[in-house]
Scaffold this motif. Sequence first.
Motif, mmCIF file in Angstrom:
data_model
loop_
_atom_site.group_PDB
_atom_site.id
_atom_site.type_symbol
_atom_site.label_atom_id
_atom_site.label_comp_id
_atom_site.label_asym_id
_atom_site.label_seq_id
_atom_site.Cartn_x
_atom_site.Cartn_y
_atom_site.Cartn_z
ATOM 1 N N VAL A 110 10.792 -3.399 9.063
ATOM 2 C CA VAL A 110 11.608 -2.398 8.359
ATOM 3 C C VAL A 110 12.180 -3.012 7.066
ATOM 4 C CG1 VAL A 110 13.728 -1.006 8.496
ATOM 5 C CG2 VAL A 110 12.189 -1.111 10.460
ATOM 6 N N LYS A 111 12.639 -4.252 7.180
ATOM 7 C CA LYS A 111 13.238 -4.918 6.007
ATOM 8 C C LYS A 111 12.200 -5.090 4.903
ATOM 9 C CE LYS A 111 16.568 -8.682 5.704
ATOM 10 N NZ LYS A 111 16.923 -9.991 6.243
ATOM 11 N N THR A 112 10.999 -5.526 5.286
ATOM 12 C CA THR A 112 9.937 -5.727 4.287
ATOM 13 C C THR A 112 9.602 -4.403 3.603
ATOM 14 O OG1 THR A 112 9.065 -7.443 5.738
ATOM 15 C CG2 THR A 112 7.613 -6.689 3.975
ATOM 16 N N THR A 113 9.433 -3.349 4.401
ATOM 17 C CA THR A 113 9.069 -2.045 3.831
ATOM 18 C C THR A 113 10.142 -1.568 2.857
ATOM 19 O OG1 THR A 113 8.012 -1.536 5.929
ATOM 20 C CG2 THR A 113 8.390 0.316 4.477
ATOM 21 N N LEU A 114 11.418 -1.667 3.272
ATOM 22 C CA LEU A 114 12.501 -1.185 2.402
ATOM 23 C C LEU A 114 12.580 -2.013 1.118
ATOM 24 C CD1 LEU A 114 15.314 -0.465 5.014
ATOM 25 C CD2 LEU A 114 14.069 1.225 3.660
ATOM 26 N N ALA A 115 12.417 -3.333 1.264
ATOM 27 C CA ALA A 115 12.531 -4.190 0.075
ATOM 28 C C ALA A 115 11.477 -3.792 -0.965
ATOM 29 C CB ALA A 115 12.380 -5.651 0.469
ATOM 30 N N TYR A 116 10.260 -3.517 -0.513
ATOM 31 C CA TYR A 116 9.204 -3.121 -1.460
ATOM 32 C C TYR A 116 9.510 -1.765 -2.094
ATOM 33 C CZ TYR A 116 5.901 -6.934 -0.914
ATOM 34 O OH TYR A 116 5.289 -8.160 -0.967
ATOM 35 N N ILE A 117 9.924 -0.812 -1.275
ATOM 36 C CA ILE A 117 10.183 0.535 -1.828
ATOM 37 C C ILE A 117 11.322 0.472 -2.852
ATOM 38 C CG2 ILE A 117 10.967 2.898 -1.296
ATOM 39 C CD1 ILE A 117 9.685 2.659 1.426
ATOM 40 N N LEU A 118 12.401 -0.254 -2.480
ATOM 41 C CA LEU A 118 13.597 -0.215 -3.332
ATOM 42 C C LEU A 118 13.467 -1.071 -4.590
ATOM 43 C CD1 LEU A 118 16.100 -0.243 -0.380
ATOM 44 C CD2 LEU A 118 15.597 1.697 -1.880
ATOM 45 N N GLN A 119 12.474 -1.970 -4.565
ATOM 46 C CA GLN A 119 12.185 -2.731 -5.775
ATOM 47 C C GLN A 119 11.567 -1.811 -6.828
ATOM 48 O OE1 GLN A 119 9.735 -6.106 -4.596
ATOM 49 N NE2 GLN A 119 9.917 -6.906 -6.660
ATOM 50 N N ASN A 149 0.843 -1.219 0.000
ATOM 51 C CA ASN A 149 0.000 0.000 0.000
ATOM 52 C C ASN A 149 0.868 1.256 0.000
ATOM 53 O OD1 ASN A 149 -2.228 -1.561 0.118
ATOM 54 N ND2 ASN A 149 -2.586 -1.316 2.323
ATOM 55 N N LEU A 150 1.954 1.205 0.767
ATOM 56 C CA LEU A 150 2.850 2.366 0.854
ATOM 57 C C LEU A 150 3.453 2.676 -0.517
ATOM 58 C CD1 LEU A 150 4.599 4.444 2.470
ATOM 59 C CD2 LEU A 150 6.223 2.589 2.871
ATOM 60 N N VAL A 151 3.914 1.633 -1.185
ATOM 61 C CA VAL A 151 4.530 1.829 -2.507
ATOM 62 C C VAL A 151 3.529 2.509 -3.448
ATOM 63 C CG1 VAL A 151 5.342 0.560 -4.551
ATOM 64 C CG2 VAL A 151 6.237 0.006 -2.291
ATOM 65 N N THR A 152 2.275 2.107 -3.381
ATOM 66 C CA THR A 152 1.248 2.735 -4.222
ATOM 67 C C THR A 152 1.074 4.206 -3.833
ATOM 68 O OG1 THR A 152 0.150 0.612 -4.201
ATOM 69 C CG2 THR A 152 -1.144 2.464 -5.017
ATOM 70 N N GLU A 153 0.989 4.458 -2.529
ATOM 71 C CA GLU A 153 0.792 5.851 -2.072
ATOM 72 C C GLU A 153 1.964 6.745 -2.473
ATOM 73 O OE1 GLU A 153 0.038 5.654 2.110
ATOM 74 O OE2 GLU A 153 -1.834 4.562 1.819
ATOM 75 N N LEU A 154 3.173 6.176 -2.463
ATOM 76 C CA LEU A 154 4.358 6.985 -2.776
ATOM 77 C C LEU A 154 4.407 7.402 -4.251
ATOM 78 C CD1 LEU A 154 7.151 5.198 -0.682
ATOM 79 C CD2 LEU A 154 6.168 7.463 -0.272
ATOM 80 N N ALA A 155 3.592 6.762 -5.070
ATOM 81 C CA ALA A 155 3.613 7.091 -6.507
ATOM 82 C C ALA A 155 3.334 8.575 -6.734
ATOM 83 C CB ALA A 155 2.591 6.227 -7.242
ATOM 84 N N THR A 156 2.543 9.198 -5.860
ATOM 85 C CA THR A 156 2.221 10.619 -6.047
ATOM 86 C C THR A 156 3.465 11.515 -5.868
ATOM 87 O OG1 THR A 156 1.631 10.768 -3.741
ATOM 88 C CG2 THR A 156 -0.197 10.487 -5.281
ATOM 89 N N GLU A 157 4.504 10.966 -5.229
ATOM 90 C CA GLU A 157 5.711 11.766 -4.988
ATOM 91 C C GLU A 157 6.809 11.485 -6.011
ATOM 92 O OE1 GLU A 157 5.790 14.070 -2.849
ATOM 93 O OE2 GLU A 157 4.212 13.564 -1.384
ATOM 94 N N ALA A 158 6.633 10.421 -6.800
ATOM 95 C CA ALA A 158 7.712 10.022 -7.715
ATOM 96 C C ALA A 158 7.915 11.050 -8.812
ATOM 97 C CB ALA A 158 7.383 8.664 -8.316
ATOM 98 N N GLU A 159 9.131 11.137 -9.273
ATOM 99 C CA GLU A 159 9.531 12.051 -10.355
ATOM 100 C C GLU A 159 9.315 13.515 -9.971
ATOM 101 O OE1 GLU A 159 10.995 10.373 -12.618
ATOM 102 O OE2 GLU A 159 10.133 8.416 -12.150
ATOM 103 N N LYS A 160 9.285 13.807 -8.705
ATOM 104 C CA LYS A 160 9.118 15.200 -8.257
ATOM 105 C C LYS A 160 10.297 15.575 -7.378
ATOM 106 C CE LYS A 160 4.078 15.155 -8.134
ATOM 107 N NZ LYS A 160 2.975 15.014 -7.223
ATOM 108 N N ASP A 161 10.215 16.794 -6.796
ATOM 109 C CA ASP A 161 11.279 17.223 -5.886
ATOM 110 C C ASP A 161 11.263 16.387 -4.606
ATOM 111 O OD1 ASP A 161 11.981 19.131 -7.653
ATOM 112 O OD2 ASP A 161 10.821 20.743 -6.686
ATOM 113 N N ALA A 162 12.289 16.630 -3.788
ATOM 114 C CA ALA A 162 12.367 15.920 -2.507
ATOM 115 C C ALA A 162 11.127 16.222 -1.667
ATOM 116 C CB ALA A 162 13.623 16.353 -1.768
#
Length: 491
Positions: A449-458, A148-161
């Motif tokens: 923490v490991k699960t969350t990072l693995a999904y984000i970094l994939q 779910n987090l990875v999906t939510e983060l899509a709104t921030e991708a390709e933008k500024d920090a």
Amino acid sequence: MFLVELILIWCVIFALWWYKRPRHPSPPVYPGALPVIGHAHQFLGDISQIWQVENDIYHFCMENGGLVEVRLGPVSVYVVSDLDDSLTIANTCMEKPYLYGFGKKMYGCGLVTANASTWKPHRKILNPAFNQQILNTFFQEYSLQARNLVTELATEAEKDAFDVVPYLKKTVIRSVYKTMIGVNPNDKEQEAILKNYAHATDTFFSLMLERFQSVWLHLPLLYNMSGLKKKQDAVIETLKNLSKKITTIRKLELKQNINSEYVKEASSGYKSLLDQLLDGGEKQVFTDEEIREHLNTVIGAAYDTSTMTTTFCLILIGSYPDVQARIWKELQEVLDGQERDLTRHDLPKLVYLEAVIKETLRLYPPVPRIGRCNDSEVQLKHYTFPAGTTFILSLYGMNRDPIWGKDANEFNPDRWLNPGTLPDNPNAFAAFSIGKRNCIGKQSAMMSVKTTLAYILQKYIVTGDIRNVQCKCDLIHKPVSGHYIALQLRT
Ligand code: HEM
């Protein structure tokens, strides 16, 4: 006349005894103490300034034998980073100093604030609730929330920090809430409870900090008359009512043998902490009040710590492209180059990712210090302390002890890959505290923490710069809110 001579002789003998009396050596005092107030004036200002002072004290401590005195008004506290002395204190001084009492009304017999006599039997009962078998059943939840987090983060991708903390907080509170309480936050009523709960927990933490900084409010008499107490009581009431509501709903369900949809769906063997504590009401060992205090404690202890660990990991990974490339390579190997969901069995194979998390926790421990008190005399390597001494164990200092080598202050995940290059003293890694009263949730924290990072970094390439990060420390060591990472979609 004879009486005056007698008094004079007595005074001389007393002065000689006072001068020659056997004295325990005393540790070095941190510089800058003023008469009467000691170092108290250095702890004024905002919390990032206070962190600077704390940081200086920890470095002074490391450079001066690992044990120094800091004076807060008339009270001396002893800051310790020496690895042997720290372990002695951790295992023999089981009481917590009075500062922990600021959270007692809320967390009561919960493990963090409990007196030693309550803590011991309660920890024994709670330990099995965090064993690996139970934790394995939590993986599904961590994985769902990470997706779910990875999906939510899509709104921030390709933008500024942007500021990633609010996203991570939401993810962490949802997975902690589900694994510890077990009710379904997709249910609208539960969702509202969850939101209020997270907000009230944040507010309670900031009010505790306010009391810590207002030294005069440490005195119960002044605190009891203050507006702060009124605010704190109101938040405590809210949190208690919320947890009462949650436990009442669940008790009723268990009595009627109703398993919520969520629990039915979950992997076999899944049992939330709440369900384990209620145990169908038949073998319930804790009172309802105690159960609520344990739940609130566990959620409070898991919430900010896991969020900040993931935040620092992302900033560091974003600052070291070579580290990120190696994590990506490892993910590709473990997932056979497919874009697929992680399984529980993939986790132990992510050895380099684990090294990155541990190295992050070593340099940026979310809990940089803990407090302890002794109820009888304690003998350390060079000093003896009477009962009632307050110790601050500098987990931050232990994690950077010279035993880590010349690069102790450098970010070097590789050190974790070869047991031969790790310090032979296990207490040199103190992010989860040391000794008997250490973190009960450390395995679950590492897993989530490991699960969350693995999904984000994939899915994303992270960029950041740890050199721009300014830190502060309330109860938890964290970056001052800011826009520290940017995301790019992997193609
Ligand atoms: C990376 C995340 C975490 C870090 C760095 C961390 C660190 C710590 C530390 C340093 C302590 C000692 C506190 C003290 O003595 O004052 C502690 C205690 C505790 N932690 Fe954690 N923690 C983390 C995550 C969790 C999680 C996920 C849970 C629960 C699911 C949890 C539950 C607890 C509890 C209940 C205690 C009290 C243990 C006792 O006194 O017996 N923690 N933690």
